[in-house]
Design a protein around this motif. Structure first.
Motif, PDB file in Angstrom:
ATOM      1  N   UNK A 100     -22.225  -2.516  58.291  1.00 21.98           N
ATOM      2  CA  UNK A 100     -21.996  -1.500  57.248  1.00 21.98           C
ATOM      3  C   UNK A 100     -21.738  -0.071  57.804  1.00 21.98           C
ATOM      4  N   UNK A 101     -21.247   0.572  56.919  1.00 25.61           N
ATOM      5  CA  UNK A 101     -21.082   2.381  57.323  1.00 25.61           C
ATOM      6  C   UNK A 101     -22.517   2.680  57.622  1.00 25.61           C
ATOM      7  N   UNK A 102     -23.453   2.352  56.861  1.00 18.13           N
ATOM      8  CA  UNK A 102     -24.849   3.010  57.024  1.00 18.13           C
ATOM      9  C   UNK A 102     -25.294   2.819  58.420  1.00 18.13           C
ATOM     10  N   UNK A 103     -24.960   1.526  59.219  1.00 18.77           N
ATOM     11  CA  UNK A 103     -25.324   1.256  60.607  1.00 18.77           C
ATOM     12  C   UNK A 103     -24.600   2.199  61.517  1.00 18.77           C
ATOM     13  N   UNK A 114     -14.856   5.167  59.403  1.00 23.92           N
ATOM     14  CA  UNK A 114     -13.871   4.275  58.581  1.00 23.92           C
ATOM     15  C   UNK A 114     -14.219   2.594  58.932  1.00 23.92           C
ATOM     16  N   UNK A 115     -14.355   1.985  57.951  1.00 21.58           N
ATOM     17  CA  UNK A 115     -14.372   0.534  58.027  1.00 21.58           C
ATOM     18  C   UNK A 115     -13.046  -0.071  57.958  1.00 21.58           C
ATOM     19  N   UNK A 132     -12.181   1.688  54.257  1.00 19.25           N
ATOM     20  CA  UNK A 132     -12.785   2.307  53.357  1.00 19.25           C
ATOM     21  C   UNK A 132     -13.792   3.374  54.145  1.00 19.25           C
ATOM     22  N   UNK A 133     -13.714   4.806  53.928  1.00 18.67           N
ATOM     23  CA  UNK A 133     -14.379   5.637  54.751  1.00 18.67           C
ATOM     24  C   UNK A 133     -15.761   6.223  54.131  1.00 18.67           C
ATOM     25  N   UNK A 267     -24.243 -10.764  58.232  1.00 15.35           N
ATOM     26  CA  UNK A 267     -23.982 -10.097  59.439  1.00 15.35           C
ATOM     27  C   UNK A 267     -24.329  -8.581  59.337  1.00 15.35           C
ATOM     28  N   UNK A 268     -24.244  -7.928  58.038  1.00 14.28           N
ATOM     29  CA  UNK A 268     -24.602  -6.642  58.068  1.00 14.28           C
ATOM     30  C   UNK A 268     -25.982  -6.407  57.761  1.00 14.28           C
TER      31      UNK A 268
END
Ligand SMILES: NC(=O)C1=CN([C@@H]2O[C@H](COP(=O)(O)OP(=O)(O)OC[C@H]3O[C@@H](n4cnc5c(N)ncnc54)[C@H](OP(=O)(O)O)[C@@H]3O)[C@@H](O)[C@H]2O)C=CC1
Ligand SMILES: O=C(O)[C@@H]1CCC=N1
Length: 269
Positions: A100-103, A114-115, A132-133, A267-268
């Motif tokens: 995730x972006x949080x990670x 950006x993912x 997605x950013x 996984x996230x």
């Protein structure tokens, strides 16, 4: 920022396997200077040296972009290796499923992130990638991500990171489902008496041709299906099985995509 402008600050690619390698080839084809690229990968493929791409030595101090293309399970080990390289304001662009972006924000608190979720048709410039950013990713960062992923195919923007596991399950994993459809058609053709090479040629061309037709503007997939289906004919006989409400493709693909999306969420976690 164009790929040519990236040449001034450079790009660090972490993980150069199937997906990282396909992306890098696309960028080089579109004008990225091999001298501006540093690849970090313990299993760096031989073609990198042939193209003059550095795989050893100091990391760039202030690259414009750090692309993360290691397996999700390897991400925890990989991120600390590039913390310093992110200090100069690099865009962190990850293609990993699930993470995730949080990670990434925990590893790079000040970075635009950006993912992206591409797929393997990237190898022939025909990927579709969703991006997605995070809040720090401004329009210039999103545009740079779009330029990079656009080098290997189409790009779509998501409105919400929560969509990413479904995207991964549909278009990220989707090529495998389609390749398995080809395998299934070949097996069924052989069972009906066709030699394997002929069944493979027929199945591949059918999937490719139907895919190309589905990409044209015009009739939707249901109308395209109906155009093949003569009343009382062969297709209707086949579709009676494929479209069975209990055992047909819709529930099967539903379970398939749901399982892949659930794995993305695992996984996230
Ligand atoms: N393949 C696909 O269809 C798609 C993959 N993705 C995502 O892309 C990412 C990469 O997948 P894929 O290319 O298939 O995987 P690969 O295993 O082909 O490539 C990953 C590469 O990263 C290397 N690596 C492992 N640890 C590190 C590290 N700490 N630092 C640098 N490099 C490292 C691996 O080396 P070694 O082999 O020695 O471990 C390998 O060469 C994944 O996160 C996946 O979710 C996204 C969309 C589609
Ligand atoms: O199988 C995987 O986990 C990766 C992500 C999407 C396609 N391949």
């Amino acid at each position: 920022m164009t790929l040519a402008q990236l040449n001034e600050r450079g790009l660090l690619l972490v993980g150069c396997g199937r997906m990282g390698g396909a992306l890098l080839r696309g960028w080089l084809d579109r004008g990225l200077d091999p001298a501006a690229v540093r690849v970090m990968d313990p299993a760096a493929p031989g073609w990198l040296a042939e193209r003059g791409i550095a795989t050893q030595g100091a990391l760039p101090e202030e690259p414009a972009v750090i692309v993360l293309a290691v397996k999700p399970q390897m991400m925890g080990a990989a991120l600390p290796q590039v913390t310093d390289a992110a200090r100069g304001g690099a865009l962190v662009l990850s293609v990993a499923a699930g993470v995730t972006i949080a990670a990434y924000e925990r590893a790079f608190p000040a970075a635009p992130v950006v993912r992206a979720m591409p797929n393997t048709p990237a190898a022939i410039g025909q990927a579709i990638t969703a991006i997605v950013g995070n809040a720090r990713a401004d329009e210039a960062d999103m545009a740079l991500a779009e330029t990079l992923m656009g080098a290997v195919g189409q790009v779509v923007r998501l409105t919400d990171e929560a969509q990413m596991d479904a995207v991964t399950a549909l278009s990220g994993s989707g090529p495998a489902y389609v390749f398995h459809l080809i395998e299934a058609l070949v097996a069924a053709g052989e069972a009906e008496g066709l030699p394997a090479p002929l069944a493979l040629a027929l199945a591949r061309a059918t999937v490719a041709g139907a895919g190309a037709l589905a990409m044209q503007d015009g009739p939707d997939p249901a109308a395209l299906r109906e155009a093949v289906t003569s009343p009382g004919g062969t297709t209707a006989a086949g579709l009676a099985h494929l479209m069975d409400a209990g055992s047909g493709l819709v529930p099967l693909i539903g379970r398939t995509v749901a399982a892949a999306a659930a794995r993305g969420r695992e996984l996230g976690a």
